[in-house]
Design an enzyme around this catalytic site. Structure first.
Site, PDB file in Angstrom:
ATOM      1  CE  LYS A  22      -1.772   1.963   3.798  1.00  0.00           C
ATOM      2  NZ  LYS A  22      -1.813   3.446   3.796  1.00  0.00           N
ATOM      3  CG  ASN A  23       2.683   2.514   3.494  1.00  0.00           C
ATOM      4  OD1 ASN A  23       1.565   3.036   3.448  1.00  0.00           O
ATOM      5  ND2 ASN A  23       3.181   2.016   4.602  1.00  0.00           N
ATOM      6  CB  CYS A 115      -4.808   6.599  10.700  1.00  0.00           C
ATOM      7  SG  CYS A 115      -5.290   5.130   9.798  1.00  0.00           S
ATOM      8  NE  ARG A 120      -0.417  10.000   9.880  1.00  0.00           N
ATOM      9  CZ  ARG A 120      -0.751   8.895   9.220  1.00  0.00           C
ATOM     10  NH1 ARG A 120       0.174   8.057   8.819  1.00  0.00           N
ATOM     11  NH2 ARG A 120      -2.002   8.630   8.938  1.00  0.00           N
ATOM     12  CG  ASP A 306       2.950   1.528   9.310  1.00  0.00           C
ATOM     13  OD1 ASP A 306       2.518   2.392  10.093  1.00  0.00           O
ATOM     14  OD2 ASP A 306       2.985   1.692   8.071  1.00  0.00           O
TER      15      ASP A 306
END
Length: 420
Positions: A22-23, A115, A120, A306
């Site tokens: 995903k990243n 999230c 961030r 993560d």
């Protein structure tokens, strides 16, 4: 709203194939905006975040098609104004800023969401764009960037918690079409950054040093279409490895790239888990009593933030005292109260969680707060006695492709149901 109903106590056995990362795929999708030509991306995971990014690209004017893990994008004619309601829902969407600015000389992108795991900020993204010569303002919830001409320069992207992964990707994409040479110091070293650089180079960019703290980009006038494959998701692979250990099972993890997972595998071995590597595959097996370990999250190649929540679930099952220190995000312990509902003994002291492990866990209704917390709660639920219902699993669907289906194939008693 859907939830997962888990009946615990079953060791996982069998094999699982890891999806694309995903990243890695989100910035690669954004990079397709840098060219008018067609781009084909393989091993694209079917995730809600990927769907969101596809909608964002389409809202900018790109033709986006997704079928059987292959994504085709052609951004022949695009606009520089992103859809506010789409972009604000996903933090990763900020990575369209660099490609739009590089190709069009202007961009208007809403401040992103995502999230709730701590602040961030995108200040390093904006710093990098300013260093390249862009004028940046914040207007009515939008980042407005203008740069008739981007100019290569030396810039520094180190932040309070280390390098910025998305910021590095964003600046690298913008610099690919800038005049002259850009050198990024304190660049993020993650494999996902290297995978993006490989895609950009396949498009005709001139990038060297990706995977190291210094990346050099020599700007080119235009980029071509390209075909590319996304790397395996090291966080998904780590999650399945931790799940195998937590349930006392044995799982062969296929297509995992263990060379991207050294920090996680080292900690698993330290706590008594047996890991055998077979090229890109590995077998994870718990044969005896687990031992507690201390963990501190750090930028790559340190222990990934993560995977912090998943390892906390494992340490809650491990007799003894473990200390888990979070150095990347200041609010990434939101899973602790939910693990406590299952019987875990965890206390928070500043940036550290003190885990007194070994108490038996028992099933209960619990609530997911973010993507990786969801995975941790699923792992704990599979190890607990009785039934656990994990609510708000839309977080889980952002980053794990059909995780319940994959777990069922490994023997887990898990069902997707309508929840609270």
């Amino acid at each position: 709203m859907e939830s997962l109903l888990i009946k615990g106590g079953v060791p996982l056995h069998g094999e699982v194939r890891i999806s694309g990362a995903k990243n890695a795929v989100l910035p690669i999708m954004a990079a397709t905006l840098l060219t008018k030509e067609r781009c084909v991306i393989h091993r694209v995971p079917d995730l809600s975040d990927v769907g969101f990014m596809g909608k964002i690209l389409a809202s900018l004017g790109a033709d986006v098609r997704f079928e059987d893990g292959t994504l085709t994008v052609q951004a022949a004619k695009i606009k520089g104004h992103g859809d506010y309601d789409l972009i604000r829902k996903m933090r990763g969407s900020i990575c369209i800023l660099g490609p739009l600015l590089g190709r069009l000389g202007k961009a208007q992108v809403s401040l992103p969401g995502g999230c709730v795991i701590g602040t961030r900020p995108i200040d390093l993204h904006l710093k990098g764009m300013r260093d390249l010569g862009a004028k940046i303002t914040i207007e009515k919830g939008y980042v407005v960037a203008k740069a008739p001409r981007l100019l290569g320069t030396d810039l520094f992207l180190g932040g309070r918690s280390g390098p910025t992964v998305l910021g590095t990707a964003n600046v690298m994409m913008a610099a690919a079409l800038a005049d002259g040479v850009t050198i990024i110091e304190s660049a993020a070293c993650e494999p996902e950054v290297t995978n993006l650089a490989d895609f950009l180079n396949a498009m005709g960019a001139k990038i060297s040093g990706a995977g190291s703290p210094t990346i050099t980009i020599t700007g080119v006038k235009e980029l071509d279409g390209a075909e590319h494959e996304v790397i395996p998701d090291r966080i998904e692979a780590s999650t399945f490895a931790i799940a195998a250990a937590a349930t006392g099972g044995e799982v062969r993890i296929k297509g995992a790239r263990p060379d991207h997972m050294h920090a996680v595998l080292d900690k698993l071995r330290e706590c008594g888990v047996k890991i055998e590597r077979h090229g890109p595959d590995m077998t994870v097996k718990r044969t005896g009593r687990l031992k507690p370990v201390d963990i501190t999250t750090l930028p790559y190649s340190g222990f990934p933030t993560d995977c912090q929540a998943q390892m906390m679930a494992l340490m809650a099952l491990t007799p003894g005292l473990s200390i888990i220190t979070e150095r990347i995000f200041e609010s990434r312990f939101m899973h602790v109260p939910e693990l406590a509902r299952l019987g875990a003994d965890i206390s928070i002291e500043g940036p550290s969680a003190i885990v007194k492990g070994g108490r038996p866990l028992s099933g209960a209704p619990i609530m997911a707060s973010d993507l990786r917390a969801s995975a941790a709660l699923v792992i704990a639920g599979m190890a607990a006695k009785g039934s656990t219902q994990v609510n708000r699993i839309y977080h889980l669907d952002r980053g794990y492709e059909k995780i319940d289906t994959k777990l069922k194939k490994l023997g887990a008693r898990i069902e997707r149901v309508e929840g609270e």
